[in-house]
Motif scaffolding. Structure first.
Motif, mmCIF file in Angstrom:
data_model
loop_
_atom_site.group_PDB
_atom_site.id
_atom_site.type_symbol
_atom_site.label_atom_id
_atom_site.label_comp_id
_atom_site.label_asym_id
_atom_site.label_seq_id
_atom_site.Cartn_x
_atom_site.Cartn_y
_atom_site.Cartn_z
ATOM 1 N N ARG A 1 2.388 -7.028 -5.156
ATOM 2 C CA ARG A 1 1.478 -5.958 -4.739
ATOM 3 C C ARG A 1 0.108 -6.101 -5.403
ATOM 4 N NH1 ARG A 1 3.575 -1.446 -2.335
ATOM 5 N NH2 ARG A 1 2.023 -0.123 -3.323
ATOM 6 N N PHE B 1 -1.675 -8.867 -3.647
ATOM 7 C CA PHE B 1 -2.077 -8.404 -2.322
ATOM 8 C C PHE B 1 -3.321 -7.524 -2.404
ATOM 9 C CE2 PHE B 1 -1.815 -5.052 0.942
ATOM 10 C CZ PHE B 1 -1.956 -5.837 2.074
ATOM 11 N N ARG B 2 -3.408 -6.644 -3.403
ATOM 12 C CA ARG B 2 -4.594 -5.790 -3.550
ATOM 13 C C ARG B 2 -5.832 -6.626 -3.855
ATOM 14 N NH1 ARG B 2 -0.854 -2.308 -6.265
ATOM 15 N NH2 ARG B 2 -1.457 -3.212 -8.265
ATOM 16 N N GLU C 1 -6.394 -9.806 -3.022
ATOM 17 C CA GLU C 1 -6.785 -10.523 -1.809
ATOM 18 C C GLU C 1 -7.417 -9.575 -0.796
ATOM 19 O OE1 GLU C 1 -3.281 -12.397 -0.420
ATOM 20 O OE2 GLU C 1 -3.269 -13.963 -1.978
ATOM 21 N N LYS C 2 -6.892 -8.363 -0.694
ATOM 22 C CA LYS C 2 -7.449 -7.394 0.243
ATOM 23 C C LYS C 2 -8.873 -6.999 -0.170
ATOM 24 C CE LYS C 2 -6.334 -2.978 2.452
ATOM 25 N NZ LYS C 2 -5.367 -1.845 2.489
ATOM 26 N N LYS C 3 -9.111 -6.847 -1.473
ATOM 27 C CA LYS C 3 -10.446 -6.523 -1.956
ATOM 28 C C LYS C 3 -11.414 -7.652 -1.660
ATOM 29 C CE LYS C 3 -12.947 -5.234 -6.165
ATOM 30 N NZ LYS C 3 -12.837 -4.999 -7.628
ATOM 31 N N LEU D 1 -11.216 -9.902 0.752
ATOM 32 C CA LEU D 1 -11.472 -9.930 2.194
ATOM 33 C C LEU D 1 -12.426 -8.823 2.622
ATOM 34 C CD1 LEU D 1 -7.881 -10.681 3.571
ATOM 35 C CD2 LEU D 1 -9.830 -12.231 3.487
ATOM 36 N N ARG D 2 -12.290 -7.630 2.022
ATOM 37 C CA ARG D 2 -13.183 -6.530 2.372
ATOM 38 C C ARG D 2 -14.616 -6.835 1.968
ATOM 39 N NH1 ARG D 2 -10.398 -2.893 0.331
ATOM 40 N NH2 ARG D 2 -11.417 -2.687 -1.701
ATOM 41 N N GLU E 1 -16.053 -9.323 4.424
ATOM 42 C CA GLU E 1 -16.376 -8.683 5.706
ATOM 43 C C GLU E 1 -17.657 -7.868 5.599
ATOM 44 O OE1 GLU E 1 -12.990 -6.415 6.738
ATOM 45 O OE2 GLU E 1 -11.743 -8.168 7.279
#
Length: 243
Positions: A172, A175-176, A178-180, A182-183, A186
């Motif tokens: 988790r 995952f957080r 990697e999500k940060k 990617l955001r 973007e």
């Protein structure tokens, strides 16, 4: 209906299993059968996965010692071909009689250094021959002693992965992160599209893109005055007379 009839099924002259027992006089009972392994249908050549369920006709076709052998006949759900399988009590398995072929996914346990199971002939001999059972027990203890280090390593590896909460927390957290990332990418791409007036999606920058960009030399275009000066210089150097 009167209680002297015995039951409602006798009163209506029907079987309790209704349509499933329509061929019971032929020794056939319709059951819900689940495919025990992956197969290829001979009719349509399509793959049928393990666990697919069919309405199959179940019929007793023989015995293995005192264990009955049953045959199951079902229609492929993708074509009009019929598939027949029957039980194999001697090997604790199913065999295909007709209409399909098995997708071979079995392997030799000896190739992966696994402890081999006892063959059916040996099991029968173990049940009736005490001397062979004693010799087999000594052999089994030797196999266990040789396999003990491998089993210990497997147990240690299993214990290392036993902390489900720790593994879940690490996954988790990654995952957080990697999500940060990617955001942020973007948002940067959206800002760049807004500045350049682009409506197309921007791909992620790669190392090859950076290398090619470093090899390029940017040069500003000539101004209007420079273009006019070059044009006048060209005109003044022309010959006044034709060739």
């Amino acid at each position: 209906f009167h209680p002297q009839h015995g039951s409602l099924n006798k009163y209506h002259h029907s079987h309790p299993l209704r349509e499933r027992a329509r061929k019971l006089s032929q020794g056939i009972l319709v059951i819900r059968f689940e495919m025990p392994f992956n197969i290829w249908c001979d009719g349509c050549q399509n793959h049928i996965g393990m666990g697919v369920r069919y309405n199959a006709e179940k019929k007793k076709v023989g015995n293995y010692y005192t264990t009955p052998v049953y045959r199951f006949r079902m229609k492929c759900h993708l074509c009009v071909n019929y598939i027949e399988l029957q039980t194999d009590p001697g090997n604790c398995d199913y065999v295909i009689v007709s209409g399909a072929r098995r997708k071979e996914e079995r392997w030799d346990p000896g190739d992966s250094a696994q402890v081999l199971p006892t063959a059916p002939e040996q099991r029968e001999r173990l049940a009736v021959d005490p001397m062979f059972r004693l010799e087999h027990g000594v052999t089994d203890r030797g196999v266990l002693e040789r396999a003990a280090p491998t089993l210990t390593r497997l147990q240690e590896a299993q214990d290392a992965w036993k902390d489900d909460f720790g593994l879940n927390s690490r996954l988790r957290r990654r995952f957080r992160e990697e999500k940060k990332t990617l955001r942020e990418e973007e948002e940067e791409a959206a800002a760049l599209r807004a500045r350049a007036g682009l409506s197309i999606p921007l791909l992620r920058e790669e190392e090859e893109d950076r290398r090619l960009a470093a090899l390029l030399t940017l040069r500003a275009p000539d101004s209007y005055e420079e273009k006019q000066r070059l044009k006048r210089s060209e005109i003044s150097q022309r010959s006044w007379f034709g060739s």
